[in-house]
Design an enzyme around this catalytic site. Structure first.
Site, PDB file in Angstrom:
ATOM      1  CE1 TYR A   1      -3.181  -8.153 -39.780  1.00 56.40           C
ATOM      2  CE2 TYR A   1      -2.815  -5.751 -39.225  1.00 56.40           C
ATOM      3  CZ  TYR A   1      -3.832  -6.845 -39.735  1.00 56.40           C
ATOM      4  OH  TYR A   1      -4.973  -6.418 -40.084  1.00 56.40           O
TER       5      TYR A   1
ATOM      6  CB  SER B   1      -4.215  -3.365 -42.332  1.00 56.00           C
ATOM      7  OG  SER B   1      -4.368  -2.632 -40.745  1.00 56.00           O
TER       8      SER B   1
END
Length: 284
Positions: A188, A175
């Site tokens: 995350y 990400s």
């Protein structure tokens, strides 16, 4: 073909149903296929919706049969299966929690048993939970996020590797938050850093067998993950507007990154990260 059904032990609303999302994400491939994956079999986690669905559709158009691995969104998975079959390819759906090692082993076994082989593993599934402060992250949430995002990737790759031959590909989803940081997605973002390190390290390990391992790091993409709990509701209207392009990306804008890494076009690449993120500059 039978589906594998597993007990639901996951967070209650994630990753969410694409069938309930408005506006609907764009998953359709944007160009004719050229048989770049002819005769291949791909297992894609999180393939029921979002980036996973767009990737399944594009891989099928390029000639691959698809194992659609997903959690519990049966309506979305059925839609993705129909999309793949309309491209003239075979598809199976396998429901369960990738955070459980036994499930990953069964998913790979079902793929090989029903589709005959395994050439491409796409570790796409993930979950996220926004929190304003580090003290708000519970022990259960921290464990759950790592269990899905990094343990699940390890388990699925461990199960898949014995079936992967020279020329096969493993593609992981990290990400932009790994590179930019994200103050509301601490757990995350940490898992995405682990995925990047795993990709670079495993790439050097797996190339001994002729397996190429790479990853891509998407920016804000319009999928069910964010509107159904992955972002605070008040943040959704501004989702993606802070990118230089001023909007979130669509799944079919990033699926070609997966295709590039899956096919022979990337035959001289391992341990690399692609960045379809709307213009944010990162240090790879």
């Amino acid at each position: 073909m039978s589906d594998v059904m597993e007990p639901m032990i996951h967070e209650d609303r994630l990753p969410g149903h694409e069938s309930k999302l408005e506006p609907r994400p764009d998953w359709e491939p944007r160009y004719p296929g050229s048989e770049r994956l002819k005769g291949k079999v791909a297992l894609i986690t999180g393939a029921d919706s979002g980036i996973g669905r767009a990737t399944a559709a594009l891989f099928a158009r390029e000639g691959a049969d698809i194992a659609i691995v997903y959690l519990c969104e049966h309506d979305d998975a059925a839609k993705t299966k129909d999309i793949v079959e309309k491209e003239g390819r075979k598809a199976i759906t396998v429901a369960g929690d990738i955070g459980e090692k036994d499930f990953c082993e069964r998913a790979v076994k079902q793929t090989v048993d029903e589709l005959g082989r395994l050439d491409i593993l796409v570790n796409n599934a993930g979950e996220q939970h926004p929190d304003e402060k580090i003290g708000n992250i519970t022990e259960d949430q921290l464990k759950r996020t790592f269990q899905t995002n990094i343990f699940g990737m390890f388990f699925m790759t461990q199960a898949a590797e014995p079936h992967l031959k020279k020329g096969s590909a493993v593609i992981n989803c990290t990400s932009v938050t790994m590179y930019k940081g994200s103050p509301k997605l601490l757990d995350y973002s940490s898992t995405k850093g682990a995925i990047t390190a795993f990709t670079r390290s495993y790439a050097k390990n797996a190339i001994e067998k002729g397996i190429r391992v790479n990853a891509f790091a998407p920016g804000p993409i319009w999928t069910p993950l964010n509107p159904f709990g992955g972002q605070k509701p008040e943040d959704i209207p501004e989702f993606g507007k802070d990118t230089p392009m001023g909007r979130p990306g669509q799944p079919n804008e990033v699926a070609p990154s997966f295709l590039f890494l899956a096919c022979e076009d990337s035959s001289y690449m391992i341990g690399q990260i692609l960045h379809p993120n709307g213009g944010d500059f990162t240090s790879s």
